[in-house]
Motif scaffolding. Structure first.
Motif, PDB file in Angstrom:
ATOM      1  N   MET A  11      -0.424 -67.903 -37.196  1.00 41.11           N
ATOM      2  CA  MET A  11      -1.586 -67.042 -37.337  1.00 41.11           C
ATOM      3  C   MET A  11      -2.787 -67.931 -37.659  1.00 41.11           C
ATOM      4  O   MET A  11      -2.712 -68.794 -38.524  1.00 41.11           O
ATOM      5  N   VAL A  12      -3.870 -67.735 -36.923  1.00 40.73           N
ATOM      6  CA  VAL A  12      -5.099 -68.479 -37.180  1.00 40.73           C
ATOM      7  C   VAL A  12      -6.151 -67.476 -37.605  1.00 40.73           C
ATOM      8  O   VAL A  12      -6.446 -66.522 -36.891  1.00 40.73           O
ATOM      9  N   LEU A  13      -6.690 -67.680 -38.799  1.00 38.64           N
ATOM     10  CA  LEU A  13      -7.747 -66.819 -39.330  1.00 38.64           C
ATOM     11  C   LEU A  13      -8.990 -67.668 -39.499  1.00 38.64           C
ATOM     12  O   LEU A  13      -8.932 -68.754 -40.072  1.00 38.64           O
ATOM     13  N   THR A  14     -10.112 -67.191 -39.000  1.00 39.79           N
ATOM     14  CA  THR A  14     -11.353 -67.929 -39.179  1.00 39.79           C
ATOM     15  C   THR A  14     -12.435 -66.996 -39.697  1.00 39.79           C
ATOM     16  O   THR A  14     -12.563 -65.871 -39.231  1.00 39.79           O
ATOM     17  N   SER A  15     -13.149 -67.472 -40.679  1.00 42.18           N
ATOM     18  CA  SER A  15     -14.259 -66.701 -41.233  1.00 42.18           C
ATOM     19  C   SER A  15     -14.944 -67.535 -42.290  1.00 42.18           C
ATOM     20  O   SER A  15     -14.338 -68.421 -42.879  1.00 42.18           O
ATOM     21  N   THR A  17     -16.035 -66.051 -44.947  1.00 43.95           N
ATOM     22  CA  THR A  17     -15.963 -65.255 -46.175  1.00 43.95           C
ATOM     23  C   THR A  17     -14.533 -64.990 -46.646  1.00 43.95           C
ATOM     24  O   THR A  17     -14.286 -64.021 -47.338  1.00 43.95           O
ATOM     25  N   LEU A  18     -13.591 -65.833 -46.270  1.00 45.22           N
ATOM     26  CA  LEU A  18     -12.208 -65.630 -46.708  1.00 45.22           C
ATOM     27  C   LEU A  18     -11.893 -66.338 -48.019  1.00 45.22           C
ATOM     28  O   LEU A  18     -10.783 -66.231 -48.518  1.00 45.22           O
ATOM     29  N   SER A  19     -12.844 -67.044 -48.568  1.00 46.87           N
ATOM     30  CA  SER A  19     -12.607 -67.754 -49.819  1.00 46.87           C
ATOM     31  C   SER A  19     -12.743 -66.800 -50.991  1.00 46.87           C
ATOM     32  O   SER A  19     -13.567 -65.889 -50.946  1.00 46.87           O
ATOM     33  N   PRO A  20     -11.996 -67.020 -52.021  1.00 45.27           N
ATOM     34  CA  PRO A  20     -10.962 -68.039 -52.176  1.00 45.27           C
ATOM     35  C   PRO A  20      -9.679 -67.646 -51.434  1.00 45.27           C
ATOM     36  O   PRO A  20      -9.282 -66.487 -51.428  1.00 45.27           O
ATOM     37  N   MET A  21      -9.083 -68.631 -50.808  1.00 49.35           N
ATOM     38  CA  MET A  21      -7.908 -68.383 -49.971  1.00 49.35           C
ATOM     39  C   MET A  21      -6.720 -67.826 -50.752  1.00 49.35           C
ATOM     40  O   MET A  21      -5.955 -67.028 -50.223  1.00 49.35           O
ATOM     41  N   ASP A  22      -6.549 -68.252 -52.004  1.00 52.81           N
ATOM     42  CA  ASP A  22      -5.407 -67.755 -52.782  1.00 52.81           C
ATOM     43  C   ASP A  22      -5.449 -66.241 -52.941  1.00 52.81           C
ATOM     44  O   ASP A  22      -4.446 -65.558 -52.784  1.00 52.81           O
ATOM     45  N   SER A  23      -6.633 -65.705 -53.240  1.00 56.12           N
ATOM     46  CA  SER A  23      -6.721 -64.252 -53.401  1.00 56.12           C
ATOM     47  C   SER A  23      -6.551 -63.549 -52.057  1.00 56.12           C
ATOM     48  O   SER A  23      -5.963 -62.475 -51.989  1.00 56.12           O
ATOM     49  N   PHE A  24      -7.046 -64.172 -50.982  1.00 53.79           N
ATOM     50  CA  PHE A  24      -6.884 -63.582 -49.656  1.00 53.79           C
ATOM     51  C   PHE A  24      -5.403 -63.547 -49.264  1.00 53.79           C
ATOM     52  O   PHE A  24      -4.898 -62.541 -48.762  1.00 53.79           O
ATOM     53  N   ALA A  25      -4.680 -64.627 -49.522  1.00 56.38           N
ATOM     54  CA  ALA A  25      -3.247 -64.677 -49.236  1.00 56.38           C
ATOM     55  C   ALA A  25      -2.503 -63.630 -50.061  1.00 56.38           C
ATOM     56  O   ALA A  25      -1.571 -62.987 -49.584  1.00 56.38           O
ATOM     57  N   SER A  26      -2.925 -63.455 -51.301  1.00 55.96           N
ATOM     58  CA  SER A  26      -2.306 -62.450 -52.169  1.00 55.96           C
ATOM     59  C   SER A  26      -2.523 -61.041 -51.615  1.00 55.96           C
ATOM     60  O   SER A  26      -1.612 -60.215 -51.624  1.00 55.96           O
ATOM     61  N   GLU A  27      -3.733 -60.771 -51.122  1.00 56.06           N
ATOM     62  CA  GLU A  27      -4.017 -59.461 -50.536  1.00 56.06           C
ATOM     63  C   GLU A  27      -3.132 -59.181 -49.328  1.00 56.06           C
ATOM     64  O   GLU A  27      -2.694 -58.056 -49.110  1.00 56.06           O
ATOM     65  N   LEU A  28      -2.881 -60.215 -48.530  1.00 50.04           N
ATOM     66  CA  LEU A  28      -2.033 -60.062 -47.341  1.00 50.04           C
ATOM     67  C   LEU A  28      -0.543 -60.175 -47.664  1.00 50.04           C
ATOM     68  O   LEU A  28       0.296 -59.985 -46.793  1.00 50.04           O
ATOM     69  N   GLN A  29      -0.246 -60.519 -48.900  1.00 49.15           N
ATOM     70  CA  GLN A  29       1.128 -60.688 -49.367  1.00 49.15           C
ATOM     71  C   GLN A  29       1.910 -61.670 -48.485  1.00 49.15           C
ATOM     72  O   GLN A  29       3.027 -61.417 -48.071  1.00 49.15           O
ATOM     73  N   ASP A  31       2.124 -66.241 -47.500  1.00 50.83           N
ATOM     74  CA  ASP A  31       1.725 -67.596 -47.850  1.00 50.83           C
ATOM     75  C   ASP A  31       1.158 -68.274 -46.610  1.00 50.83           C
ATOM     76  O   ASP A  31       1.588 -68.000 -45.497  1.00 50.83           O
ATOM     77  N   PHE A  32       0.179 -69.120 -46.813  1.00 54.60           N
ATOM     78  CA  PHE A  32      -0.375 -69.921 -45.731  1.00 54.60           C
ATOM     79  C   PHE A  32      -0.069 -71.376 -46.050  1.00 54.60           C
ATOM     80  O   PHE A  32      -0.819 -72.025 -46.776  1.00 54.60           O
ATOM     81  N   PRO A  33       1.041 -71.925 -45.523  1.00 54.98           N
ATOM     82  CA  PRO A  33       1.431 -73.284 -45.886  1.00 54.98           C
ATOM     83  C   PRO A  33       0.462 -74.353 -45.367  1.00 54.98           C
ATOM     84  O   PRO A  33       0.320 -75.398 -45.969  1.00 54.98           O
ATOM     85  N   ILE A  34      -0.224 -74.086 -44.279  1.00 55.45           N
ATOM     86  CA  ILE A  34      -1.195 -75.041 -43.740  1.00 55.45           C
ATOM     87  C   ILE A  34      -2.570 -74.379 -43.779  1.00 55.45           C
ATOM     88  O   ILE A  34      -2.775 -73.306 -43.220  1.00 55.45           O
TER      89      ILE A  34
END
Length: 168
Positions: A11-15, A17-29, A31-34
């Motif tokens: 999955m490639v996400l670009t924006s 306004t996705l920072s901070p990434m940790d909270s964004f990953a948490s919202e999507l439940q 992990d983004f390893p890369i």
């Protein structure tokens, strides 16, 4: 989670306004390893982010829906912005919660007998974020051109909307 269970491999996400990434990953439940995160184009020493609680005339700012027609508060905000325009070189970005509030405030400044728009325009070119996405590049170009000193003007103010195109 559902995408992962379905066997999604990439999955490639670009924006901007996705920072901070940790909270964004948490919202999507998930992990983004890369992750690839780029630095902001503006250095931190060039940015001041603040909250203005009251104005030049000491009106308490509360731009909630119930105050959407508070002309005195809008005028005080305009006078405060004119004071900032006088002392801040270069550009100023002002973010509003909605296009509606931006337009209401702009109209109050334009029609005020206190000549608020004249006070602002004495020091800065005043521009508004367009609602139409097709006019976005033109607005940014005008803002960048207006940053160059001209007479008594020392830059520009761009009125924008949170979650709008400029905020991206």
């Amino acid at each position: 989670k559902e995408l992962h269970e379905e066997g999604l491999k990439c999955m490639v996400l670009t924006s901007g306004t996705l920072s901070p990434m940790d909270s964004f990953a948490s919202e999507l439940q998930t992990d983004f390893p890369i992750r690839l995160t780029n630095m902001h184009v503006i250095s931190p020493d060039q940015v001041l982010i603040g909250v203005l609680r009251s104005g030049a005339l000491e009106a308490k700012f509360n731009f909630s829906y119930k105050n959407r027609d508070n002309k005195l508060m809008f005028e005080d905000f305009g006078k405060s912005l004119a004071n900032f325009a006088r002392v801040i070189p270069g550009g100023i970005l002002v973010f509003f919660p909605s296009y509606s509030l931006l337009e209401r405030m702009y109209n109050v400044w334009t029609n005020s007998d206190k000549k608020i728009m004249e006070q602002i325009m004495k020091y800065k070119t005043l521009l508004k974020e367009p609602k139409q996405a097709s006019k976005y590049k033109e607005a940014l170009k005008m803002y960048q051109e207006s940053l160059k000193p001209y007479g008594t003007r020392t830059g520009a103010i761009l009125l924008s909307v949170c979650r709008g195109k400029i905020a991206e």
